[in-house]
Design a protein around this motif. Structure first.
Motif, short mmCIF file in Angstrom:
data_model
loop_
_atom_site.label_atom_id
_atom_site.label_comp_id
_atom_site.label_asym_id
_atom_site.label_seq_id
_atom_site.Cartn_x
_atom_site.Cartn_y
_atom_site.Cartn_z
N ARG A 39 -57.32 -6.66 -17.66
CA ARG A 39 -55.92 -6.09 -17.16
C ARG A 39 -55.95 -4.52 -17.30
O ARG A 39 -55.42 -3.96 -17.02
CB ARG A 39 -54.77 -6.57 -17.04
N GLU A 40 -56.43 -3.85 -18.46
CA GLU A 40 -56.60 -2.85 -18.80
C GLU A 40 -56.28 -1.27 -18.03
O GLU A 40 -55.20 -0.25 -17.86
CB GLU A 40 -57.05 -2.75 -20.39
N THR A 41 -57.28 -1.55 -17.14
CA THR A 41 -57.43 -0.36 -16.54
C THR A 41 -57.09 -0.50 -14.99
O THR A 41 -57.50 -0.01 -13.32
CB THR A 41 -58.74 -0.39 -16.26
N TYR A 42 -55.97 -2.02 -14.88
CA TYR A 42 -55.24 -2.78 -13.60
C TYR A 42 -54.88 -0.85 -12.76
O TYR A 42 -54.00 -0.93 -13.60
CB TYR A 42 -55.58 -3.57 -13.27
N GLY A 43 -54.52 -0.61 -11.31
CA GLY A 43 -54.24 0.21 -11.70
C GLY A 43 -52.41 0.68 -11.40
O GLY A 43 -51.88 1.51 -11.73
N PRO A 44 -51.77 -0.80 -10.77
CA PRO A 44 -50.47 -0.27 -11.16
C PRO A 44 -50.11 -0.75 -12.27
O PRO A 44 -48.83 -0.39 -13.09
CB PRO A 44 -50.00 -1.72 -10.19
N LEU A 45 -50.67 -1.35 -13.35
CA LEU A 45 -50.48 -1.89 -14.67
C LEU A 45 -50.51 0.02 -15.63
O LEU A 45 -49.88 0.23 -16.27
CB LEU A 45 -51.31 -2.90 -15.91
N VAL A 46 -51.60 0.04 -14.97
CA VAL A 46 -51.78 1.61 -15.64
C VAL A 46 -50.21 2.76 -15.86
O VAL A 46 -49.82 3.38 -16.29
CB VAL A 46 -52.91 2.51 -15.09
N ALA A 47 -50.07 2.36 -13.89
CA ALA A 47 -48.44 3.61 -14.00
C ALA A 47 -47.65 2.51 -14.21
O ALA A 47 -46.76 3.46 -14.81
CB ALA A 47 -48.80 3.23 -12.25
N PHE A 48 -46.99 1.56 -14.98
CA PHE A 48 -46.36 0.63 -15.33
C PHE A 48 -46.59 1.71 -16.75
O PHE A 48 -45.31 1.82 -17.32
CB PHE A 48 -46.55 -0.57 -15.00
N ARG A 49 -47.67 0.97 -17.53
CA ARG A 49 -47.81 1.05 -18.81
C ARG A 49 -47.60 3.06 -18.67
O ARG A 49 -46.40 2.77 -19.98
CB ARG A 49 -48.94 1.26 -19.06
N GLU A 50 -47.73 3.52 -18.47
CA GLU A 50 -48.20 4.97 -18.89
C GLU A 50 -46.43 5.66 -18.73
O GLU A 50 -45.96 6.51 -19.73
CB GLU A 50 -48.59 5.80 -18.17
N TRP A 51 -45.64 4.76 -17.71
CA TRP A 51 -44.28 5.62 -17.44
C TRP A 51 -43.34 4.39 -18.49
O TRP A 51 -42.19 5.49 -18.57
CB TRP A 51 -43.74 4.74 -16.09
N LEU A 52 -43.70 3.60 -19.13
CA LEU A 52 -42.57 2.84 -19.72
C LEU A 52 -42.82 3.26 -21.16
O LEU A 52 -41.94 3.50 -22.32
CB LEU A 52 -43.14 1.55 -19.77
N LEU A 53 -44.28 3.66 -21.45
CA LEU A 53 -44.23 3.96 -23.28
C LEU A 53 -43.85 5.86 -22.95
O LEU A 53 -43.72 5.92 -23.71
CB LEU A 53 -45.68 4.06 -23.34
N ALA A 54 -43.21 6.25 -22.67
CA ALA A 54 -42.85 7.25 -22.22
C ALA A 54 -40.80 7.70 -21.74
O ALA A 54 -40.40 8.41 -21.90
CB ALA A 54 -43.32 8.74 -20.94
N ALA A 55 -41.01 6.16 -21.61
CA ALA A 55 -39.23 6.62 -20.87
C ALA A 55 -38.53 6.43 -22.02
O ALA A 55 -38.88 6.14 -23.07
CB ALA A 55 -39.36 5.10 -20.58
N PRO A 56 -37.31 7.07 -22.40
CA PRO A 56 -36.46 7.20 -23.38
C PRO A 56 -35.64 6.58 -23.28
O PRO A 56 -35.84 5.25 -22.68
CB PRO A 56 -35.58 8.86 -22.36
#
Length: 294
Positions: free
Chosen positions: A277-294
């Motif tokens: 699932r690593e390149t699944y679009g919604p997961l990519v968007a959520f992962r990038e947002w979560l890992l950058a969240a304060p």
């Protein structure tokens, strides 16, 4: 190996599902923009393939047989899953789609959900279906795209990212302490204790860190941290919880820190998902947002 000769055409399944759901060939034909005769022929071909009657013809209407009712339930599920799979496959090459996300209940309510407005403002075409899990589970077996867990997964084939650490804080309600002298960690051992069930050794580690042993009484055990926190507010005992989960209760004076300060743990919070699932679009968007969240 499935029997390929028994797999009907998708067109026949769609015609049968519509007729079963709508209770007739005429209504099914109108929904599918086909003739009534075309729907009837597709259902007849399906019955011939299966060797069993799916409908009983009664005057101007059709009624599902017991075999037809069973098959209709299965076909509705299969077509639903096929459509769902197609939409999710398309999302691999796009930014939109649906993410099935399992979360820890208290973490979700107190940390994640209050921040999700920012995610949805950035990704308006992503839908997230939230479910909660407390105990370990198999993402792939349950069809979950990703999960937030408090420990790295032990199953193979899973990717995980630790995005947040954790500090444990011992807290209690002022009412619990009113007639007790609690001036140091040793005094905490005399208090009734509250415990979250997936952290059975947390109090032992807290006392060990202060050179003490936990008392002989058994803690009250709760499934979720939210229940632990509410029990602590009610004065049922002292709780050892991630400090960020009790900010509101501390600010409101419903809970106060106990002597001993915060305790760093080896744990934390992890985003976990199957490698495929690593390149699944919604997961990519959520992962990038979560890992950058304060």
């Amino acid at each position: 190996m499935f029997a390929r000769r028994l797999i009907p055409s998708t067109a026949a399944l769609i015609a049968f599902e519509a007729a079963a759901r709508l209770g007739g060939f005429t209504a099914a034909a109108a929904e599918l923009n086909q003739t009534q005769g075309a729907v009837s022929r597709q259902v007849a071909q399906l019955e011939a393939l299966l060797g069993v009657a799916l409908f009983t013809r009664v005057r101007q209407r059709v009624v599902l047989t017991p075999a037809g009712r069973y098959f209709a339930d299965q076909v509705q599920d299969i077509l639903g899953r096929l459509g769902h799979a197609a939409a999710r496959t398309i999302a691999f090459d796009g930014d939109g789609g649906t993410l099935d996300l399992a979360i820890l209940p208290t973490f979700g309510a107190r940390w994640l959900i209050p921040r999700m407005g920012d995610f949805f403002a950035r990704h308006r075409d992503v839908t997230i279906n939230f479910s909660t899990r407390v105990r370990p589970f198999d993402l792939r077996a349950e069809g979950i795209d990703a999960a937030i867990m408090a420990a790295p997964p032990s199953l193979p084939g899973l990717v995980h990212h630790r995005f947040m650490g954790e500090m444990l804080l011992a807290v209690a309600a002022p009412s619990l302490l009113r007639d007790r002298a609690v001036t140091g960690p040793a005094d905490v051992a005399a208090l009734p204790l509250l415990q979250q069930e997936t952290r059975p050794d947390s109090w032992d580690r807290w006392f060990t860190a202060h050179g003490l042993q936990r008392g002989g009484g058994q803690p009250l055990v709760f499934e979720q941290f939210l229940l632990v926190i509410r029990a602590a507010v009610a004065g049922l005992g002292a709780a050892l919880v991630p400090s960020f989960l009790v900010k509101d209760e501390l600010a409101a004076g419903e809970l106060v820190p106990l002597p001993g300060g915060e305790l760093a743990t080896d744990g934390g919070y992890h985003l976990v998902y199957p490698a495929d699932r690593e390149t699944y679009g919604p997961l990519v968007a959520f992962r990038e947002w979560l890992l950058a969240a304060p």
